[in-house]
Design a protein around this motif. Structure first.
Motif, PDB file in Angstrom:
ATOM      1  N   UNK A   1     -19.725  -8.214  19.097  1.00  0.00           N
ATOM      2  CA  UNK A   1     -20.750  -8.019  18.311  1.00  0.00           C
ATOM      3  C   UNK A   1     -22.091  -7.487  19.809  1.00  0.00           C
ATOM      4  N   UNK A   2     -21.940  -8.055  20.791  1.00  0.00           N
ATOM      5  CA  UNK A   2     -23.516  -7.510  21.483  1.00  0.00           C
ATOM      6  C   UNK A   2     -23.753  -6.740  22.108  1.00  0.00           C
ATOM      7  N   UNK A   3     -22.276  -6.688  22.344  1.00  0.00           N
ATOM      8  CA  UNK A   3     -21.735  -5.032  22.997  1.00  0.00           C
ATOM      9  C   UNK A   3     -22.020  -3.664  22.427  1.00  0.00           C
ATOM     10  N   UNK A   4     -21.032  -3.268  21.044  1.00  0.00           N
ATOM     11  CA  UNK A   4     -21.435  -2.811  19.784  1.00  0.00           C
ATOM     12  C   UNK A   4     -23.273  -2.981  19.547  1.00  0.00           C
ATOM     13  N   UNK A   5     -23.863  -4.145  19.318  1.00  0.00           N
ATOM     14  CA  UNK A   5     -25.576  -4.124  19.307  1.00  0.00           C
ATOM     15  C   UNK A   5     -26.293  -3.513  19.863  1.00  0.00           C
ATOM     16  N   UNK A   6     -26.101  -4.301  21.470  1.00  0.00           N
ATOM     17  CA  UNK A   6     -26.887  -3.447  22.407  1.00  0.00           C
ATOM     18  C   UNK A   6     -26.760  -1.757  22.076  1.00  0.00           C
ATOM     19  N   UNK A   7     -25.233  -0.974  22.240  1.00  0.00           N
ATOM     20  CA  UNK A   7     -25.469   0.240  22.337  1.00  0.00           C
ATOM     21  C   UNK A   7     -25.551   0.609  20.073  1.00  0.00           C
ATOM     22  N   UNK A   8     -25.806   0.509  19.891  1.00  0.00           N
ATOM     23  CA  UNK A   8     -26.851   0.717  18.248  1.00  0.00           C
ATOM     24  C   UNK A   8     -27.460   0.723  18.545  1.00  0.00           C
ATOM     25  N   UNK A   9     -28.591  -0.710  18.353  1.00  0.00           N
ATOM     26  CA  UNK A   9     -30.054  -0.911  18.670  1.00  0.00           C
ATOM     27  C   UNK A   9     -30.571  -0.483  19.404  1.00  0.00           C
ATOM     28  N   UNK A  10     -30.250  -0.198  20.623  1.00  0.00           N
ATOM     29  CA  UNK A  10     -31.235   0.145  21.851  1.00  0.00           C
ATOM     30  C   UNK A  10     -30.674   1.465  22.830  1.00  0.00           C
ATOM     31  N   UNK A  11     -29.662   1.834  22.364  1.00  0.00           N
ATOM     32  CA  UNK A  11     -29.492   2.627  23.655  1.00  0.00           C
ATOM     33  C   UNK A  11     -29.173   4.001  22.369  1.00  0.00           C
ATOM     34  N   UNK A  12     -28.811   3.940  21.809  1.00  0.00           N
ATOM     35  CA  UNK A  12     -28.499   5.456  20.908  1.00  0.00           C
ATOM     36  C   UNK A  12     -30.298   6.171  20.947  1.00  0.00           C
ATOM     37  N   UNK A  13     -30.942   4.927  19.461  1.00  0.00           N
ATOM     38  CA  UNK A  13     -32.128   5.110  19.035  1.00  0.00           C
ATOM     39  C   UNK A  13     -32.927   5.710  20.633  1.00  0.00           C
ATOM     40  N   UNK A  14     -33.190   4.489  21.814  1.00  0.00           N
ATOM     41  CA  UNK A  14     -33.884   4.962  22.443  1.00  0.00           C
ATOM     42  C   UNK A  14     -33.184   7.075  23.300  1.00  0.00           C
ATOM     43  N   UNK A  15     -31.458   7.390  23.328  1.00  0.00           N
ATOM     44  CA  UNK A  15     -31.686   8.972  23.482  1.00  0.00           C
ATOM     45  C   UNK A  15     -32.313   9.206  22.562  1.00  0.00           C
ATOM     46  N   UNK A  16     -32.068   9.396  21.591  1.00  0.00           N
ATOM     47  CA  UNK A  16     -32.796  10.285  20.720  1.00  0.00           C
ATOM     48  C   UNK A  16     -34.021  10.378  20.438  1.00  0.00           C
ATOM     49  N   UNK A  17     -34.935   9.423  21.080  1.00  0.00           N
ATOM     50  CA  UNK A  17     -36.691   9.601  20.820  1.00  0.00           C
ATOM     51  C   UNK A  17     -36.588  10.362  21.910  1.00  0.00           C
ATOM     52  N   UNK A  18     -35.768  10.366  23.393  1.00  0.00           N
ATOM     53  CA  UNK A  18     -36.234  10.779  24.327  1.00  0.00           C
ATOM     54  C   UNK A  18     -36.093  12.083  24.618  1.00  0.00           C
ATOM     55  N   UNK A  19     -34.762  12.416  23.736  1.00  0.00           N
ATOM     56  CA  UNK A  19     -34.196  13.609  23.701  1.00  0.00           C
ATOM     57  C   UNK A  19     -35.531  14.570  22.705  1.00  0.00           C
ATOM     58  N   UNK A  20     -35.597  13.397  22.041  1.00  0.00           N
ATOM     59  CA  UNK A  20     -37.233  14.989  21.082  1.00  0.00           C
ATOM     60  C   UNK A  20     -38.176  14.953  22.630  1.00  0.00           C
ATOM     61  N   UNK A  21     -39.294  13.683  22.485  1.00  0.00           N
ATOM     62  CA  UNK A  21     -39.990  14.174  23.385  1.00  0.00           C
ATOM     63  C   UNK A  21     -39.765  14.931  24.599  1.00  0.00           C
ATOM     64  N   UNK A  22     -38.497  14.814  24.911  1.00  0.00           N
ATOM     65  CA  UNK A  22     -38.084  16.084  26.324  1.00  0.00           C
ATOM     66  C   UNK A  22     -38.115  17.258  25.784  1.00  0.00           C
ATOM     67  N   UNK A  23     -37.634  17.528  24.354  1.00  0.00           N
ATOM     68  CA  UNK A  23     -37.687  18.578  23.983  1.00  0.00           C
ATOM     69  C   UNK A  23     -38.993  19.053  23.088  1.00  0.00           C
ATOM     70  N   UNK A  24     -40.008  18.099  23.009  1.00  0.00           N
ATOM     71  CA  UNK A  24     -41.364  18.724  22.847  1.00  0.00           C
ATOM     72  C   UNK A  24     -42.377  19.084  24.423  1.00  0.00           C
ATOM     73  N   UNK A  25     -41.793  18.596  25.500  1.00  0.00           N
ATOM     74  CA  UNK A  25     -42.447  18.885  26.289  1.00  0.00           C
ATOM     75  C   UNK A  25     -41.825  19.963  26.880  1.00  0.00           C
TER      76      UNK A  25
ATOM     77  N   UNK B   1     -39.244   6.339  12.324  1.00  0.00           N
ATOM     78  CA  UNK B   1     -38.608   6.703  11.025  1.00  0.00           C
ATOM     79  C   UNK B   1     -37.196   6.833  10.760  1.00  0.00           C
ATOM     80  N   UNK B   2     -37.129   8.036  11.507  1.00  0.00           N
ATOM     81  CA  UNK B   2     -35.296   8.535  11.170  1.00  0.00           C
ATOM     82  C   UNK B   2     -34.848   7.507  12.135  1.00  0.00           C
ATOM     83  N   UNK B   3     -34.862   7.308  12.597  1.00  0.00           N
ATOM     84  CA  UNK B   3     -34.063   5.904  13.011  1.00  0.00           C
ATOM     85  C   UNK B   3     -32.782   5.257  12.291  1.00  0.00           C
ATOM     86  N   UNK B   4     -33.299   4.887  11.318  1.00  0.00           N
ATOM     87  CA  UNK B   4     -32.268   4.457  10.591  1.00  0.00           C
ATOM     88  C   UNK B   4     -31.426   4.898   9.311  1.00  0.00           C
TER      89      UNK B   4
END
Length: 83
Positions: free
Chosen positions: A19-43, A76-79
């Protein structure tokens, strides 16, 4: 015949780890990677749009703040995307 339904310590540890591994990936890693990709694309877009080098000095802040704004705007798109 009576069955013992108490889980073993090993089963509990395994469930907590799973459960901890799933929550770490689902709630931190994937949203962080998504937001990072958006910022990098805008740059990338701003760099290739040549807004940073040929712009007047008062517009140079765009290269810094537009990617940040895009990253904040996609929160707001993350959830919607990851739930």
């Amino acid at each position: 015949e009576v069955h013992d339904l108490t889980p073993s310590a090993r089963a509990v540890r395994r469930a907590v780890l799973h459960a901890s591994t799933f929550q770490a990936v689902a709630t931190m890693l994937l949203p962080a990677a998504f937001i990072h990709s958006v910022v990098h694309a805008a740059q990338h877009v701003l760099l290739h749009a040549r807004l940073g080098y040929a712009s007047p000095p008062h517009l140079l802040g765009w290269r810094r703040w537009v990617p940040t704004g895009c990253g904040i705007a996609c929160i707001p798109l993350v959830p919607v995307l990851f739930d």
